[in-house]
Design an enzyme around this catalytic site. Structure first.
Site: not given
Ligand code: ZN
Length: 169
Positions: A46, A51, A92-93, A134-135, A138
């Site tokens: 995701g 991000q 998480c990226l 989660h997304e 963000h």
């Molecule tokens: Zn993330």
């Protein structure tokens, strides 16, 4: 194909609250295509626009094993979340190499526009439900490490800052 650079925690820009998308036009379709390329390249499941330092409510997700079922959520809104919650390991990226337990609703129902601007409702459970939550965090400027204890969070912060310094050295 355009790969976008991903902000890394504790970059303060990750705490920006995204604004709603006004129209799903060519600019947004390009953004979605670039976000999908970036997510697949980084082997993530995701990615939120936050991000990549674009502060509009756009999320891309693919939790399929074959990485061929992209899900695009524009202006997502949670309509319902189960009271049943479960704690699972998240990564998480924007927080590379860090995984820790976060408690989330087991199931959610979300309304959003898809990549063509059509309104749709998605019922999700399991990994997809966790990923959506989660997304969407963000987009509100929240990174999953903020659910952890201050002690853990500070450790993660120092570790990532050290990594950054080493990369730049
Ligand atoms: Zn993330």
């Amino acid at each position: 194909m355009a790969l976008l650079s991903i902000l890394r925690y504790p970059d303060p820009r990750l705490h920006t609250v995204a604004r709603p998308v006004q129209a799903v036009d060519a600019r947004i379709r390009d953004l979605v295509a670039d976000m999908l390329d970036t997510m697949y390249d980084a082997q993530g499941i995701g990615l939120a626009a936050t991000q990549i330092n674009v502060h509009e409510r756009v999320v891309v997700i693919d939790v399929s094993e074959d990485r061929n079922q992209p899900l695009v959520l524009i202006n997502p809104a949670i309509e319902w979340a189960s009271t049943e919650r479960v704690k699972g390991e998240e990564g998480c990226l924007s927080v590379p190499g860090i995984y820790d337990g976060v408690e989330r609703a087991v199931a959610v129902r979300v309304n959003a526009l898809d990549g063509e601007g059509r309104s749709r409702t998605i019922e999700a459970e399991g990994m997809l439900a966790v990923c959506i939550q989660h997304e969407m965090d963000h987009l509100m400027g929240k990174v999953f490490v903020e659910y952890l204890s201050p002690l853990k969070r500070n450790r993660i912060k120092s570790k990532l800052l050290k990594q950054l310094r080493e990369e730049r050295a």
